[in-house]
Design an enzyme around this catalytic site. Sequence first.
Site, PDB file in Angstrom:
ATOM      1  N   GLY A  20      17.458   2.391 -29.540  1.00  0.00           N
ATOM      2  CA  GLY A  20      18.902   2.353 -29.791  1.00  0.00           C
ATOM      3  C   GLY A  20      19.335   3.519 -30.667  1.00  0.00           C
ATOM      4  O   GLY A  20      20.386   4.130 -30.447  1.00  0.00           O
ATOM      5  N   ARG A  24      15.539   7.662 -34.239  1.00  0.00           N
ATOM      6  CA  ARG A  24      14.224   7.159 -33.834  1.00  0.00           C
ATOM      7  C   ARG A  24      13.734   7.895 -32.599  1.00  0.00           C
ATOM      8  O   ARG A  24      12.528   8.070 -32.418  1.00  0.00           O
ATOM      9  CB  ARG A  24      14.285   5.670 -33.552  1.00  0.00           C
ATOM     10  CG  ARG A  24      14.420   4.888 -34.822  1.00  0.00           C
ATOM     11  CD  ARG A  24      13.667   3.614 -34.702  1.00  0.00           C
ATOM     12  NE  ARG A  24      13.799   2.863 -35.936  1.00  0.00           N
ATOM     13  CZ  ARG A  24      13.858   1.562 -35.988  1.00  0.00           C
ATOM     14  NH1 ARG A  24      13.807   0.850 -34.882  1.00  0.00           N
ATOM     15  NH2 ARG A  24      13.938   0.959 -37.142  1.00  0.00           N
ATOM     16  N   ARG A  43      27.557  13.803 -28.558  1.00  0.00           N
ATOM     17  CA  ARG A  43      27.911  12.672 -29.430  1.00  0.00           C
ATOM     18  C   ARG A  43      26.792  12.281 -30.381  1.00  0.00           C
ATOM     19  O   ARG A  43      26.728  11.130 -30.847  1.00  0.00           O
ATOM     20  CB  ARG A  43      28.324  11.440 -28.612  1.00  0.00           C
ATOM     21  CG  ARG A  43      29.635  11.651 -27.878  1.00  0.00           C
ATOM     22  CD  ARG A  43      30.035  10.419 -27.098  1.00  0.00           C
ATOM     23  NE  ARG A  43      31.249  10.709 -26.358  1.00  0.00           N
ATOM     24  CZ  ARG A  43      32.394  10.048 -26.530  1.00  0.00           C
ATOM     25  NH1 ARG A  43      32.473   9.074 -27.386  1.00  0.00           N
ATOM     26  NH2 ARG A  43      33.445  10.370 -25.826  1.00  0.00           N
ATOM     27  N   ARG A  87      13.112   0.186 -22.875  1.00  0.00           N
ATOM     28  CA  ARG A  87      13.766   0.079 -24.172  1.00  0.00           C
ATOM     29  C   ARG A  87      12.709  -0.180 -25.237  1.00  0.00           C
ATOM     30  O   ARG A  87      11.809  -1.019 -25.041  1.00  0.00           O
ATOM     31  CB  ARG A  87      14.786  -1.064 -24.143  1.00  0.00           C
ATOM     32  CG  ARG A  87      15.264  -1.477 -25.500  1.00  0.00           C
ATOM     33  CD  ARG A  87      16.522  -2.302 -25.480  1.00  0.00           C
ATOM     34  NE  ARG A  87      16.670  -3.110 -26.667  1.00  0.00           N
ATOM     35  CZ  ARG A  87      16.922  -2.634 -27.893  1.00  0.00           C
ATOM     36  NH1 ARG A  87      17.053  -1.333 -28.107  1.00  0.00           N
ATOM     37  NH2 ARG A  87      17.031  -3.442 -28.925  1.00  0.00           N
ATOM     38  N   SER A  90      14.426  -3.107 -31.869  1.00  0.00           N
ATOM     39  CA  SER A  90      14.152  -4.225 -32.766  1.00  0.00           C
ATOM     40  C   SER A  90      14.916  -5.458 -32.287  1.00  0.00           C
ATOM     41  O   SER A  90      15.839  -5.359 -31.480  1.00  0.00           O
ATOM     42  CB  SER A  90      14.560  -3.868 -34.191  1.00  0.00           C
ATOM     43  OG  SER A  90      15.927  -3.548 -34.216  1.00  0.00           O
ATOM     44  N   ASP A 204      13.799  -8.908 -38.126  1.00  0.00           N
ATOM     45  CA  ASP A 204      14.395  -9.906 -39.020  1.00  0.00           C
ATOM     46  C   ASP A 204      14.279 -11.265 -38.336  1.00  0.00           C
ATOM     47  O   ASP A 204      13.901 -11.325 -37.170  1.00  0.00           O
ATOM     48  CB  ASP A 204      15.870  -9.560 -39.333  1.00  0.00           C
ATOM     49  CG  ASP A 204      16.697  -9.328 -38.088  1.00  0.00           C
ATOM     50  OD1 ASP A 204      16.772  -8.177 -37.627  1.00  0.00           O
ATOM     51  OD2 ASP A 204      17.234 -10.307 -37.539  1.00  0.00           O
ATOM     52  N   ARG A 217       9.126  -0.617 -40.808  1.00  0.00           N
ATOM     53  CA  ARG A 217       9.758  -0.467 -39.495  1.00  0.00           C
ATOM     54  C   ARG A 217       9.157   0.700 -38.742  1.00  0.00           C
ATOM     55  O   ARG A 217       9.024   0.674 -37.536  1.00  0.00           O
ATOM     56  CB  ARG A 217      11.265  -0.269 -39.635  1.00  0.00           C
ATOM     57  CG  ARG A 217      11.941  -1.542 -40.017  1.00  0.00           C
ATOM     58  CD  ARG A 217      13.419  -1.369 -40.168  1.00  0.00           C
ATOM     59  NE  ARG A 217      13.929  -2.565 -40.820  1.00  0.00           N
ATOM     60  CZ  ARG A 217      14.969  -3.261 -40.429  1.00  0.00           C
ATOM     61  NH1 ARG A 217      15.667  -2.878 -39.405  1.00  0.00           N
ATOM     62  NH2 ARG A 217      15.333  -4.346 -41.074  1.00  0.00           N
TER      63      ARG A 217
HETATM   64  N1  HPA Z   1      20.946  -9.783 -33.821  1.00  0.00           N
HETATM   65  C1  HPA Z   1      21.237  -8.916 -32.848  1.00  0.00           C
HETATM   66  N2  HPA Z   1      20.539  -7.827 -32.651  1.00  0.00           N
HETATM   67  C2  HPA Z   1      19.490  -7.578 -33.460  1.00  0.00           C
HETATM   68  C3  HPA Z   1      19.141  -8.439 -34.485  1.00  0.00           C
HETATM   69  C4  HPA Z   1      19.915  -9.606 -34.662  1.00  0.00           C
HETATM   70  O1  HPA Z   1      19.643 -10.411 -35.570  1.00  0.00           O
HETATM   71  N3  HPA Z   1      18.076  -7.908 -35.134  1.00  0.00           N
HETATM   72  C5  HPA Z   1      17.769  -6.756 -34.506  1.00  0.00           C
HETATM   73  N4  HPA Z   1      18.631  -6.550 -33.483  1.00  0.00           N
END
Ligand code: HPA
Length: 234
Positions: A20, A24, A43, A87, A90, A204, A217
Site C-alpha cells: 500500500g 515500502r 503522485r 499484494r 498489513s 495490530d 514492521r
Molecule cells: N483495519 C483496516 N485495515 C488495516 C487494519 C485495520 O485494523 N490494520 C492494518 N490494516
Amino acid sequence: MTIHIGAEKGQIAPTVLMPGDPYRARWAAETFLDDAQLVNETRGMLGFTGTWNGHTVTIQGSGMGMPSLSIYVNELIRDYDAQTLIRIGSCGGMQPQVKLRDIILAMTSSTLSTPSSGIFRELNYAPVADWELLRNAVAACEAKSISPHVGGIYSSDVFYDERPDLNKEMVRHGILGVEMEAAELYTLAARYGRRALAVLTVSDHLDTGEALPSEDREKSFGDMVEIALQAAFT
Ligand code: HPA
C-alpha cells in the site's frame, strides 16, 4: 504512460508486488531487487523494476483502500499487461489465534462493496486468490518455518470502523483479519484472467488493541516480500 503511471510500456514487469505504502515499495526494491530502477513517481506512488534471482519484477505502491488500488491494478493489467499481482501489506487480526507478526494468506475476501460492486448488483461475488500462488506461498512459508493462517479476510472501506456489530459477525464466521484492498485486487484479476494473491502481516489486533512497533514492521514486511517473490516464481 497512463494517467496514473509514468512508466513506459516495457518498464513494468509481468510480475508486480504491491504494498500500500510507496515508501515500502522503495524499501523492498532496494532491499530485495538487483538493479532496481524507479519507473513511476506520478503522485508520489513510487514504482520500481529490477530483478530477483534473474526474474524481472516490479514493486508498485497501490495506495490505501480499494478505490486507489483499483486505479493502479486496472492500468497495470490493461495498459502494461501485468500477469501476476501480489499484494504485500498489513492487516488487523480478528481471531484469538491470530497474533501480531503472524502471516495471513487470504484465500478469499469478504466486503460490503468494492469499486466493482456495481456490475454484480444483487450478487454477492466471492473474490478468490489464485490457487497456484496460494499453494506456492504456503510452501514458501513452510520453507521459512512460518505457519501461515490461510482463510478468509475482510476488505473494509474504512480504517476507523463504526460497525462493531459487523466485525463481531465476521469474527463469529471465522474471518482472520481486516485490511482494505484484497477483494478488489482478486476481482480485477479474475475479470482479466490474471493471478492474484494477498500476503499480509498482522500489524495490530482489533480485540486486544495491540500494535506492532515500527522497527518490527520492517522485519515482518521483509518476510512477506520474500514469500511473495517465492510464490510468484516457483
Ligand atoms: N483495519 C483496516 N485495515 C488495516 C487494519 C485495520 O485494523 N490494520 C492494518 N490494516
